[in-house]
Design an enzyme around this catalytic site. Sequence first.
Site, PDB file in Angstrom:
ATOM      1  CG  ASP A 131      -2.255   0.436   1.057  1.00  0.00           C
ATOM      2  OD1 ASP A 131      -2.812   0.106   0.001  1.00  0.00           O
ATOM      3  OD2 ASP A 131      -2.797   1.120   1.937  1.00  0.00           O
ATOM      4  CG  ASN A 161      -5.863  10.878  -5.257  1.00  0.00           C
ATOM      5  OD1 ASN A 161      -5.144  11.217  -6.183  1.00  0.00           O
ATOM      6  ND2 ASN A 161      -6.242   9.636  -5.072  1.00  0.00           N
ATOM      7  CG  ASP A 196      -3.443   3.465  -1.912  1.00  0.00           C
ATOM      8  OD1 ASP A 196      -4.464   2.739  -1.923  1.00  0.00           O
ATOM      9  OD2 ASP A 196      -3.000   3.973  -0.868  1.00  0.00           O
TER      10      ASP A 196
END
Length: 185
Positions: free
Chosen positions: A59, A67, A102
């Site tokens: 991750d 974002n 992700d």
Amino acid sequence: RKSSRFLSDVVEWGEKASRRVITDELTGLYNRAFLEDALENFFHISKSNNKPLSFLMIDADNFRKINELVGHDAGNGVIIEFAGIIRRVISKHGIMARYGGDEFSILLPETDLNNAVELAEQIRENVELFDFSKHLGGHDIAITTSIGISSFPDTADDLETFKQKADESLYKAKECGRNCIRCIE
């Protein structure tokens, strides 16, 4: 002459369509559907041949922040770089997939737990040292990685446990403050 050009266009379209079915468009890595299939196949092959198999769930830490603060284009730039780092470390060792967002997964055939931990540490270190600043628009966001590992036969001897242990280990790595590797025995 025109018909041969048409045929080659049709063949090229077919090959690209096939690739799209099994790959993630942004990174070019395999997608989740392909990975699920590969997991099942490689697990059974490993088990029947008594060979080790390891599974990494990876991750990108603080990705949501990128974002939110900088935007999705910046996030995509980071994901592409992140995938590139993993690809360089893994190279021919295993099968890489973008699991979603992700999250990435790596299947490592004929790789025992110790070697999987070594590869995971190389990934963790390379991500931590990489300069992602060109994607961050001046924001100071630390991009690191959390990695969960599962290994057959070391930590799991059936497919469900194998997948579950990698997921739980990733969760544990995040819980432990991120930028680390965990493997639940």
